[in-house]
Design an enzyme around this catalytic site. Sequence first.
Site, PDB file in Angstrom:
ATOM      1  N   SER A 295      30.949  42.782  23.142  1.00  0.00           N
ATOM      2  CA  SER A 295      30.519  41.629  22.336  1.00  0.00           C
ATOM      3  C   SER A 295      29.887  40.610  23.267  1.00  0.00           C
ATOM      4  CB  SER A 295      31.721  40.973  21.647  1.00  0.00           C
ATOM      5  OG  SER A 295      32.383  40.088  22.533  1.00  0.00           O
ATOM      6  N   ASP A 296      29.042  39.743  22.759  1.00  0.00           N
ATOM      7  CA  ASP A 296      28.605  38.617  23.587  1.00  0.00           C
ATOM      8  C   ASP A 296      29.739  37.587  23.567  1.00  0.00           C
ATOM      9  OD1 ASP A 296      27.190  36.898  25.206  1.00  0.00           O
ATOM     10  OD2 ASP A 296      25.321  37.052  24.085  1.00  0.00           O
TER      11      ASP A 296
END
Length: 768
Positions: A289-290
Site C-alpha cells: 500500500s502507499d
Amino acid sequence: MNRLYTLGVLLIGLAGAFAAAPLAVAQPSPAFIAKREAFIDQLMKRMTVQEKIGQLRLRSLEAGAHPDRAGFEKEISDGRVGGIFNTVVRPDIRVLQEAAMRSRLKIPLFFSFDVIHGQRTLFPVGLGLASTWDLDAVHTMGRISAIEASADGLNLTYSPMVDISRDPRWGRNSEGFGEDTYLTSRIGAALVKAYQGDDPSQPGHIMATVKHFALYGAVEGGRDYNTVDMSPQRMYQDYFPPYKAAIDAGAAAVMIALNSVNGEPATSDKWLLQDVLRKEWGFKGITISDHGAIMELIKHGVAADGEDAARKAVQAGTDMSMSDTIYGTNLMPLLKSGKIGMADIDRACRDVLRVKYDLGLFKDPYRNIGTAADDLPDSFAESRLHRPAAREVARESLVLLKNQGSVLPLKKAGTIALVGPLADDQVDMMGNWAGAGRASQTITLRQGIQNIVGGKVRLIYAKGSDITDDPDMVKYLNLYKNDVQVDGRSEADMVKEAVDAARQADVIVAAVGESQGMAHEASSRSDITIPPVQERLLKALKATGKPLIIVLMNGRPLALPWEAENADAMLETWFSGTEGGNAIADVLFGDMNPSGKLPVTFPRAVGQIPLYYNHLPTGRPFDPAHPDKYTSRYFDITNGPLYPFGYGLSYTNFSVSDIKLSAPTMKAGGMLKASVTVTNTGDREGATVVQLYLNQPVASISRPVQELRGFRRIDLKPGQSREVSFDITDDDLAFYNQQIKRVVEPGKFNVYVGLDSASVKATNFYRL
Ligand code: NOJ
C-alpha cells in the site's frame, strides 16, 4: 562524444558491474520455484497467525530514530514486522536485522527506501532521465543506484514510477518519464532490469517496485491524491502498459496508488489487484500500500472504520501495509470474528516470503549489511560517488529549446552575468526524492561554470530574486522542511544588483524556474508559469539589451510564452542532480552538444491542459493552413503546443531523408522495415533521437493521430550520414478495441519519422 571515456572509467571502477542488461529476463527455473514453494510451505506451517500478520507490516524508521526504540525492536524480535523503510545506513539496519534474528523463526526483514533517481549520487529527476531517450543512460543510473543502495544495506527501492501524466499541474510529473506510453514503458523496464539484474540476490542488486498502480498520473485537475475517472479503453491502451512492462521485466513489487479509479480506491480494488495484476498479468511479487492508504479508505468513503478498511484492503489483495498500525491492530480480530479467512492472510504472507526468498535473505539475512568491521566510517564519503557517470547522464538530459542567432555555445572569454535564484543553489539542483544524497556534494551552475572557464571568463554573480515572493507559498513549501530560502533584501535591491551585473557583461545567463519542492508530492500548481517575481527579474534583464540565456530548472512542463519570445536561448535542465552544474556548463560552453528531447508537451497556457501529442482526432480538427471557426480550438490562444513532444535542438543541424519501406504491404504476423538516412549537415559532432510514429487513419474506433513506436539515439560527425531502420510488427499496430480485446485491424497505416513529433517525414503501407 565523451561517453566512452566516462563509461571506461566506470567499468574500471566497478569491475564489470555495468555489463549491459540482457534483453530477456531470466525466469527462475522450475526446480528453483519448486524448492522455494516447498520452503515457504514448511515455514508457514510453523508460523503463528500473529507471525504471519507480522510479515504484512512495513514499518518506517527514519535515521534510526524512534520515540520508543526498545519497543520498536521488541516488535521486530516478537516477529511482528515484515520490512522496514527509511533506514539507510548499515549500522542502523544491522541492529534491526539482529532483532529479527532474535525472533522465534528468525525470518529476516527486508529494507526499502525511495531510491528514485539515485542513492548517494543523484542523477537527473525522472523527466530529465526521460529526456535522454537513452536506455544505456537509464541502465547506468539504475545500476549505480543499486550499487550504492545495496552498499547501504538496502534490498528494495520504490522505483520506477511509471505513472503517465498529461497534466503539468500535477507535482509528481518530475518523478515520472512523461506523457508517452511507449517511452515510459521502455524506461521503466530498463530500470527494473538495471536494479534487479537476472538475480536480485546477487551483490550490487536490489529489487524494484513499480508504482503507483494504477493511474495516479491521471488525477482530476492535476490535484494530488484526487479521483481518477477513465474509460477502460484508455486505461488498457495508454496508462496500463508501463506498469505491465515493468512487471514483465521482473519487478518484484507493486506499490498501490493512493487514488480511486472509477469510484473504487486502488487499495481496495479487487479487480485491479487480482484480476488485472495477478490473473491477466501473472504478477507473483508483493503489493504494498502507499503510505497510510489503507486507513484512507475511510475518508474515501468505502470503509466505516479501521477494521473495515483493513478487511477491504487485505481481501482486495493489498499484501503489505506501509507505515503500518492498521493491519497490526485489525487483522487478528477480523480473523477471529470470521470477517476474513486464513486464506486472505496466507496468500499475502506467501507473497512476502517469496520475495525474501528471491532476495536470498533466508540464506544470508546480512547480505548487503555485512559486518560492522566493513562499515564505511562515513557513508557520505566522496569516494562513494559516481560523478563521471552522473555528469554524463545529466549532460544528455538537457534540452535546448531555443538558440536564436546561435548565441550558444558561449565563448570561454569576456564577461558573463550569472543571475537567478537557482544559479547557485545546491538543494534544488539535487531535485526532490533526493535519496540519501547530500546538498553540499552537489555542483551548482555557478560552480560548474567556474570549473569550466577557470580564470578565462569574468563571472559576475547576482541572485536577482527569490524563487517566489508570495509569503503563503513560502509558508506552504517550508511546512515540513526548509525548502525555499528567503533573501532579506528588497526586490528592488536584488534586481538592481542583477541589472548592474548584466550591464557590465557580454551576455546574461539567468537560472530560473521552480524549487524542487514545487514539483513534488503534494505540490500541484494551478499556475504553471515561472513565479512572477522571477518573471519581473527576467524583464528587467531583457531591458538591458544584452543577450539573455535562460537556464530553466523545473519539474513539470511550464507555460513560457514570454520567455520563448524574449530569450535569445533557452535550455531546459529539469533538476539534474549531483553533477548538474558541471553538466549544464558543459552544454553552455559547447563541451557537449545538447541532444535531449522533451518527453512531454509544453503548453502555451494552463488553460490548454490536457495537451498531449497522441490525442485522438476530432470530427472538426483545427487546420493551421485554413484556420476556421467551427473547429476544435481555443479562440483566445494560438493552437497547439509551445514545444511539442520529442522536441529539442542541437548546436548542429540534421536532415532526415524520405522514408523507405521494405514493402508496400505487410502480412499478418509479418514485419516491415522503415528506414531513413539522417545526415549531420552542420559543422559539429552531435547526437539526435530519430523517432518513429504510427497512425491508423481508419479503424473500428478512433486511433490517435500519431503514437511513438520506436526511437534511436545516434551520434554523427559533421557531414556523416547514417541509415536508421525500425522494424514494424503487429505488436506496433495492435490496440484495444471497444471490447477491450487487443487486435490488429487490417488497413492503411501512416508512418512518420522525424526528430520530433511535429516535424516528420511521412509514408504509408497496408496491413493485409
Ligand atoms: C508516498 C509516495 O506516494 C510514494 O511514492 C513513496 O514511495 C512512499 N510515500 C514512501 O516514501
